[in-house]
Design a protein around this motif. Sequence first.
Motif, mmCIF file in Angstrom:
data_model
loop_
_atom_site.group_PDB
_atom_site.id
_atom_site.type_symbol
_atom_site.label_atom_id
_atom_site.label_comp_id
_atom_site.label_asym_id
_atom_site.label_seq_id
_atom_site.Cartn_x
_atom_site.Cartn_y
_atom_site.Cartn_z
ATOM 1 N N ARG A 118 -8.705 -33.485 -7.405
ATOM 2 C CA ARG A 118 -8.415 -32.538 -6.329
ATOM 3 C C ARG A 118 -6.912 -32.316 -6.167
ATOM 4 O O ARG A 118 -6.126 -33.247 -6.228
ATOM 5 C CB ARG A 118 -8.984 -33.047 -5.006
ATOM 6 N N SER A 120 -5.380 -31.633 -3.432
ATOM 7 C CA SER A 120 -4.899 -32.313 -2.232
ATOM 8 C C SER A 120 -4.657 -33.798 -2.490
ATOM 9 O O SER A 120 -3.709 -34.386 -1.959
ATOM 10 C CB SER A 120 -5.894 -32.135 -1.083
ATOM 11 N N ALA A 123 -1.453 -34.111 -4.454
ATOM 12 C CA ALA A 123 -0.301 -33.923 -3.554
ATOM 13 C C ALA A 123 -0.027 -35.195 -2.761
ATOM 14 O O ALA A 123 1.139 -35.575 -2.552
ATOM 15 C CB ALA A 123 -0.570 -32.748 -2.617
ATOM 16 N N LEU A 124 -1.091 -35.875 -2.333
ATOM 17 C CA LEU A 124 -0.926 -37.135 -1.609
ATOM 18 C C LEU A 124 -0.307 -38.202 -2.517
ATOM 19 O O LEU A 124 0.574 -38.959 -2.094
ATOM 20 C CB LEU A 124 -2.287 -37.604 -1.087
ATOM 21 N N ALA A 389 -13.237 -30.375 -0.075
ATOM 22 C CA ALA A 389 -12.644 -30.690 1.225
ATOM 23 C C ALA A 389 -13.695 -31.225 2.192
ATOM 24 O O ALA A 389 -13.441 -32.150 2.964
ATOM 25 C CB ALA A 389 -11.963 -29.446 1.793
#
Length: 393
Positions: A118, A120, A123-124, A389
């Motif tokens: 993912r 996201s 990015a984390l 998500a």
Amino acid sequence: MKTHTVRRFGEVVEINPRRWNSVAPTTPVSFVPMAAVSETSGTITEKATRAFEEVAKGYTLFADNDVLFAKITPCMENGKAAIVRDLEGGLGAGSTEFYVLRPGEEILPEFVFHFVRRASFRALCKANFTGTAGQQRVPRQFLENVPLFVPPLDEQRRIVGLLDRAAEIRRRADAARAKARAIIPALFLDMFGDPATNPNGWPVLSVGDLLEAASYGTSQKANENGEGIPVIRMGNVLMDGQLNTADLKHIVLSPEEQERVSLRHGDILFNRTNSKDLVGKTGLWDGRFDAVLASYFIRLRVDEKLTCPTFLWAFMNSSFMKQVLFNTARGAIGQANINTKELKAFRVYVPPLPLQRTFAEQVIRIESIARALDAAAAKAEAMAAALSAEVFG
């Protein structure tokens, strides 16, 4: 009835399992370098075979159904992750910049794969990098403590099925789009003949003879906060001449400077400075939004009484012309250059203008199909992102 539970990643996935002890030195195993993991499809594109003694030390070891996850920049941000299957003897080895993720009994390999792929999550991971610039990595401790929802296995299978179908739609759309755009150079050769031999005996002129103007873009510094007007940079023109405006920077210019370097529909964008194998990338501005051009480019405006912008763009992207550009580029490997004088001197055959316009109409139709495929792929990707998500939080 079982429900979703929140677990630490390291509780349900073994990170970098213990090395093997009982493998004979001559046992053949699969070898997977970092380059063999596709960042677009999330698959392994090729595997070599080596004797175990060649890879027993200095490499990361894994087995069928493990998930490989790149931990170093920029491979991690680019999405290099894959489930390993069909390994020689079920065993493999690869780059030490992989984390090997071995799912426990509570979680499916496919579920782990979709979790780490993912955007996201990546990015984390990036926000928690450690190390120096260029050598930053995802810390193991961070990865072990990432929380995730772990639904029952049947629910995981249902979720994975939905995400796999969305990914397959994306892959098929990407493949169809690539095939559609591959038609353009074939159509060019069919209609006009090989530029290397000019079999139809078309008149030959210099590029400069076909231009109304040629000028450099702006050297003003761009920003990432969206202030000003979009600026087209080297990375926005691909090697095949297509435009990619997903990653844009902006620039604040005076009215006079903005007018000088602005783009209009039909402008040809010639990348004058780049590495030797990329110098000469040539795009065609389609007027998709107001924009200006960076100084790495020469903006060409053709005399449309003599030639069609689409024709000259396709000529510059022909295999013949790419070789000419490579041979002409001057300078070191990291910074080659072709200047305006050299560009204007290149020779180009000039078929009848009505034939050029027919070619341009065909290109417009092909690009329309490609854009529709892009939209279908983007819709599938949005559906997958929304589902991810909802599932992963």
